[in-house]
Design a protein around this motif. Structure first.
Motif, mmCIF file in Angstrom:
data_model
loop_
_atom_site.group_PDB
_atom_site.id
_atom_site.type_symbol
_atom_site.label_atom_id
_atom_site.label_comp_id
_atom_site.label_asym_id
_atom_site.label_seq_id
_atom_site.Cartn_x
_atom_site.Cartn_y
_atom_site.Cartn_z
ATOM 1 N N ARG A 139 43.467 41.925 80.312
ATOM 2 C CA ARG A 139 43.970 41.263 79.096
ATOM 3 C C ARG A 139 42.868 41.106 78.053
ATOM 4 N NH1 ARG A 139 44.683 36.191 80.209
ATOM 5 N NH2 ARG A 139 45.746 35.680 78.270
ATOM 6 N N THR B 90 46.985 35.847 86.216
ATOM 7 C CA THR B 90 47.271 35.777 84.780
ATOM 8 C C THR B 90 48.265 36.840 84.317
ATOM 9 O OG1 THR B 90 45.196 36.943 84.441
ATOM 10 C CG2 THR B 90 45.176 34.573 84.121
ATOM 11 N N SER C 56 43.015 39.228 84.273
ATOM 12 C CA SER C 56 42.196 38.440 83.338
ATOM 13 C C SER C 56 41.256 39.366 82.575
ATOM 14 C CB SER C 56 41.381 37.372 84.084
ATOM 15 O OG SER C 56 42.242 36.358 84.552
ATOM 16 N N ARG D 62 31.967 32.939 93.536
ATOM 17 C CA ARG D 62 32.139 31.521 93.790
ATOM 18 C C ARG D 62 33.443 31.249 94.533
ATOM 19 N NH1 ARG D 62 31.148 27.694 88.867
ATOM 20 N NH2 ARG D 62 33.234 28.453 88.389
ATOM 21 N N SER D 63 34.497 31.987 94.183
ATOM 22 C CA SER D 63 35.754 31.838 94.917
ATOM 23 C C SER D 63 35.558 32.189 96.383
ATOM 24 C CB SER D 63 36.837 32.756 94.337
ATOM 25 O OG SER D 63 37.278 32.287 93.103
ATOM 26 N N GLY E 175 36.013 35.235 82.942
ATOM 27 C CA GLY E 175 36.243 33.853 83.371
ATOM 28 C C GLY E 175 36.588 33.721 84.843
ATOM 29 N N VAL E 176 36.474 34.819 85.573
ATOM 30 C CA VAL E 176 36.835 34.754 86.986
ATOM 31 C C VAL E 176 35.594 35.045 87.824
ATOM 32 C CG1 VAL E 176 38.315 35.677 88.802
ATOM 33 C CG2 VAL E 176 39.172 35.492 86.462
ATOM 34 N N ASN E 177 35.188 34.055 88.594
ATOM 35 C CA ASN E 177 33.982 34.187 89.382
ATOM 36 C C ASN E 177 34.343 34.442 90.842
ATOM 37 O OD1 ASN E 177 31.652 33.721 90.881
ATOM 38 N ND2 ASN E 177 30.831 32.335 89.323
#
Lengths: 333, 333
Positions: B190, B61, B187, B13-14, B8-10
């Motif tokens: 986990r 997270t 992220s 894009r960041s 879920g971490v791009n």
């Protein structure tokens, strides 16, 4: 009638926590701060003559209104305002801003709108946006929810610090008009006002008073004894400038419609202890009133003398203009 | 195999967002920063000779693990670490820290535990906690969830800035051991690791390298050409110090168990591009290797020369010690 506490915000407990924090944070072996935690901004000395003013803030539940309406263009202005308006209260000239932006999933359109607001705020505050952190935390924030925090730095010469030490009875209290609710008391306002009518009004960006404030700090410094940014805690913010004086507000600024609507649901004293009530900033002045008022006016802000300081320590007495009855309201810390 | 993007971490894009931000943020009429946004910290000049280094970060997270276990004692150390370790990478001496803490409902026990961690982190980083903002936002955060952000300030003389300009091929790459996963890649971790086994390991506080780092910046400055804090982006952080060189890591530090567990679920290159893989900080040195290693050791950190810089621009070649096969891994920006 409703209160801020019933809206889920416990100011007393927050303040107790801050007090504990202040105690724990003072420790030996470190340079003495020119201003410690708990005021508008901390001031860290970096040379004999130069201090760095630092502050951090968020925009509270104003965010939720922005999220619900999908209007993120101006919430960045609020974020800069909350920090920059605090810096001038210690006498500092705002210089640099950083933002923290955490969201469930980075949405380019939202992120760009947010940054455009922050940049517009930095323009108004004459600050540079020098950095930031963008965090995607899908499991912490729910869909389309996010949080933002701002961090601001300013510079202040040691002999230009506003300490409140020169505030005495008999000085002028100058009020500068707010744009509306700014970014405080939104948890209560969202609870009691019909959002279909008031959402856009509540979302109005916070006024940024930096340019005229820096101008009076530079050109009229001999007259300027204190500056209060009216945020959480409402008009009690004025009392925090000095424990030596009280405040009499006998000619308040006109009250925007949104506060009249709030007055139907919230008791008078609670109103003035929670909201800015049309007055976003206060300057305590010893002479130079016309010049100070004129400086704010030249940047488009409505300002005028609204009262005087007196000897009734730590009390504000207000001749309220909320109704034709001109009730007198007393609040204290 | 899993990737950071699937968790879920791009990152791409960041990073694109940060690039857009850097372009939008550079504007005329402002003093030229000594270091702009996008590096470890921005540096704002306040006199001809003195710069103020500023950075902001969160703990990502890792928070959720702390929330789930109800163990908030050390997450404040991570928060300070994320900011303070960045400041030394530009050559600055950390000085002051502020925190932003937003929660559904202020819980005294949680808040105190959090602050104790922040104060412990400030001790380790030799910083003062000078302020903070505590926000109760019942409708934004769900029960017992909260977010924290840190802001840190340091000072750096103009001639002591670490710019990377003196990094050349043939210099030593010194690795300093991490405490474990620190506060990056959580992220993904986990998602793939059994939390009943690994939660406490994942919650280990991030090492704060400030004291030895400031010592080498002060006493061994002629040898220190670059410092990289290994955070999001993994070992690619080393490449960001200089576009002129590549890195050969032929003798990596021992790899903690948690990364061996992650290696069962994540491809080799992705591992080194996401996690610190046992190396939390890197110093590029021209001579003085023994003294630098000894300085870190004297503060209890395992350190040694792990490789050299070379002419293969913007590439890292790693003789991985993850398995007995000693595979070679190549990563680039």
């Amino acid at each position: 009638m409703d209160t801020y506490a019933k809206a889920g915000v416990n100011i007393a407990r927050s303040e107790a926590f801050v007090e504990r924090l202040k105690k724990t944070a003072s420790r030996p072996g470190h340079a003495t701060l020119w201003k410690g935690a708990g005021g508008y901004a901390a001031v860290v000395p970096v040379t004999d003559q130069l201090g760095i003013a630092l502050t951090t803030d968020g925009v509270g539940t104003k965010l939720l209104i922005a999220c619900e309406l999908g209007k993120l263009e101006t919430i960045g202005i609020d974020l800069v305002a909350m920090c920059a308006n605090d810096l001038v209260c210690v006498g500092a000239k705002p210089s640099a801003f950083l933002d923290y932006y955490a969201t469930s999933k980075l949405n380019d359109e939202h992120a760009d709108a947010l940054i455009r607001g922050i940049l517009e705020g930095c323009d108004q505050a004459d600050m540079m946006l020098v950095g930031g952190e963008t965090a995607e935390m899908p499991d912490l924030y729910s869909n389309n929810h996010f949080d933002i925090a701002g961090f601001a730095m300013g510079t202040v010469a040691k002999n230009e610090l506003l300490t409140g030490a020169e505030i005495n009875a008999g000085q002028a209290v100058i009020g500068i008009a707010s744009s509306g609710i700014h970014s405080n008391g939104l948890s209560l306002a969202r609870k009691v006002l019909p959002l279909d009518v008031f959402a856009l009004e509540l979302l109005k960006p916070t006024h940024i008073y930096v340019k005229p404030a820096v101008k009076i700090l530079t050109e009229l410094k001999a007259h300027v004894k204190g500056i209060a940014n009216i945020t959480g805690g409402g008009w009690r913010n004025i009392l925090r400038l000095s424990a030596k004086v009280g405040i009499e507000i006998n000619d308040p600024l006109p009250v925007p419609e949104v506060f009249l609507a709030l007055a139907k649901h919230v008791e008078m004293a609670e109103l003035y202890k929670t909201f800015n009530m049309g007055m976003g900033m206060v300057v305590i002045a010893d002479g130079g009133v016309d010049e100070i008022v004129q400086t704010f006016a030249s940047y488009g802000f409505t300002a005028r003398q609204v009262g005087v300081t007196n000897n009734r320590e730590e009390k504000i007495s207000i001749h309220s203009n909320l109704s034709s009855k001109r009730e007198r309201v007393e609040i204290s810390n």
